[in-house]
Design a protein around this motif. Structure first.
Motif, short mmCIF file in Angstrom:
data_model
loop_
_atom_site.label_atom_id
_atom_site.label_comp_id
_atom_site.label_asym_id
_atom_site.label_seq_id
_atom_site.Cartn_x
_atom_site.Cartn_y
_atom_site.Cartn_z
N PRO A 75 15.63 -7.68 -20.17
CA PRO A 75 14.93 -6.41 -20.35
C PRO A 75 15.26 -5.74 -21.68
N VAL A 76 14.22 -5.17 -22.29
CA VAL A 76 14.39 -4.33 -23.47
C VAL A 76 14.36 -2.87 -23.03
N ASP A 77 13.33 -2.49 -22.28
CA ASP A 77 13.34 -1.23 -21.54
C ASP A 77 12.36 -1.32 -20.38
N THR A 78 12.56 -0.46 -19.39
CA THR A 78 11.74 -0.53 -18.17
C THR A 78 10.60 0.48 -18.18
N VAL A 79 10.39 1.16 -19.31
CA VAL A 79 9.28 2.12 -19.41
C VAL A 79 7.96 1.39 -19.17
N ALA A 80 7.13 1.93 -18.29
CA ALA A 80 5.79 1.40 -17.99
C ALA A 80 5.80 0.09 -17.21
N ALA A 81 6.96 -0.37 -16.76
CA ALA A 81 6.98 -1.60 -15.97
C ALA A 81 6.19 -1.43 -14.68
N GLY A 82 6.44 -0.32 -13.99
CA GLY A 82 5.70 -0.05 -12.75
C GLY A 82 4.23 0.18 -13.01
N ASP A 83 3.91 0.84 -14.12
CA ASP A 83 2.50 1.08 -14.45
C ASP A 83 1.77 -0.23 -14.74
N SER A 84 2.44 -1.13 -15.46
CA SER A 84 1.82 -2.42 -15.75
C SER A 84 1.56 -3.19 -14.46
N PHE A 85 2.50 -3.10 -13.52
CA PHE A 85 2.35 -3.76 -12.22
C PHE A 85 1.12 -3.23 -11.48
N ASN A 86 0.97 -1.90 -11.46
CA ASN A 86 -0.16 -1.30 -10.74
C ASN A 86 -1.50 -1.61 -11.40
N GLY A 87 -1.53 -1.58 -12.73
CA GLY A 87 -2.77 -1.95 -13.41
C GLY A 87 -3.16 -3.38 -13.13
N ALA A 88 -2.17 -4.27 -13.14
CA ALA A 88 -2.42 -5.69 -12.85
C ALA A 88 -2.89 -5.88 -11.43
N LEU A 89 -2.27 -5.17 -10.50
CA LEU A 89 -2.65 -5.27 -9.09
C LEU A 89 -4.11 -4.86 -8.90
N ALA A 90 -4.51 -3.77 -9.55
CA ALA A 90 -5.89 -3.30 -9.44
C ALA A 90 -6.89 -4.34 -9.94
N VAL A 91 -6.58 -4.96 -11.07
CA VAL A 91 -7.46 -5.97 -11.65
C VAL A 91 -7.61 -7.16 -10.69
#
Length: 310
Positions: free
Chosen positions: A242-258
């Motif tokens: 990991p470099v940083d966990t900023v937006a990790a959860g957001d990326s997961f949710n965007g991917a899930l929606a797609v």
């Protein structure tokens, strides 16, 4: 079409060896100004992964707001339903990222809190046409619940990312198709401590009793846990530095929606979303860390090949 109703913030990120204690001043290592907000991040994540995305939200008529709109349009996101407000500033987030990648965030919502239940009622024609509606909690809670009601009434699946963490009533939870808490958020929503896969399942089952159809709990490097009336499935994560966990959860949710908009099963969608989250934590920043579809497909292919050689 994926409709994201959510926050749009300008992120001010400081990287440092460790976060300061009370009354302490430290020298930071770097500073970065970048568009973000949970709604904005999720919209960009979905767009970069091939989704057709419409964003509903508010920004101020200021430099940060103008930059936010420019970024959204550059990602081919429909911004016609992002209001520009003269009387409010664009939301901001102050982010401190430590050496190990952990982060501490303070959000000043600004224009984000102006979007009301009455405003979202006017968005019913847009929401009713969605394949998936994505929501978070950096906005007015009554508005969030009203958006979920509209989607529910039209048979549109609702993904609710319950962040920032807060208690939620059964009225909203009963409208949610997929709830995507992390361990902390699941603990607050369920009332129990989540510190293992077993306790994660216990918390998820409590949330199912409150009316949620599916719980997908993100477990950091351990992957994610899918829990519904059919049982529980643990989907392992992908090992990354990991470099940083900023937006990790957001990326997961965007991917899930797609993936759900494409008709994938929950397990298929979560494998893909885990890969997206892994790639996001490997880069600094919010929007800057969100991967494109080609990167994810290459990462998944290399992971399969690597696993096959073991």
């Amino acid at each position: 079409m994926i409709v994201v109703v959510g926050s749009l913030n300008m992120d001010m990120t400081v990287r440092t060896g460790r976060a300061p204690g009370p009354g302490e001043t430290l020298l930071g290592k770097s500073f970065m100004l970048s568009p973000g907000g949970k709604g904005g991040n999720q919209a960009v994540a979905a767009a970069r992964l091939g989704g057709e995305v419409t964003m509903i939200g508010c920004v101020g008529q200021d430099a940060f707001g103008r930059e936010m709109l420019e970024v959204m349009r550059g990602e081919h996101i429909d911004t016609r339903h992002i209001a520009e407000l003269a009387e409010q500033s664009t939301g901001v987030a102050s982010i401190v990222v430590e050496e190990d990648g952990e982060n501490r965030i303070i959000v000043v919502p600004g224009a984000n809190l102006v979007l009301s239940a009455e405003d979202i009622a006017g968005m019913e024609p847009v929401i009713s046409e969605a394949e998936v509606l994505v929501l978070q909690l950096e906005m007015d809670l009554n508005m969030v619940e009203h958006a979920a009601e509209i989607a529910h009434r039209h048979g549109v699946p609702v993904i609710l990312n319950p962040a920032p963490a807060r208690e939620l009533g059964a009225g909203l939870l009963s409208l949610v198709t997929i709830l995507t808490p992390n361990e902390t958020e699941a603990g607050i929503l369920s009332g129990i401590t989540v510190d293992s896969v077993d306790s994660a399942r216990e918390a998820a089952e409590i949330l199912l009793q409150k009316g949620v159809q599916h719980v997908i709990m993100t477990l950091g490097p351990k992957g994610a846990l899918i829990v519904n009336k059919n049982g529980a499935v643990h989907v392992p994560g992908f090992p990354v530095q990991p470099v940083d966990t900023v937006a990790a959860g957001d990326s997961f949710n965007g991917a899930l929606a797609v993936q759900l908009a494409k008709g994938r099963t929950l397990e298929e969608a979560v494998v893909f979303a885990n890969a997206v989250g892994a790639l996001a934590v490997g880069k600094a920043g919010a929007v800057a860390s969100l991967p494109y579809l080609e990167e994810v497909e290459r990462f998944l292919e290399e992971s399969v090949q690597s696993h096959g050689k073991q």
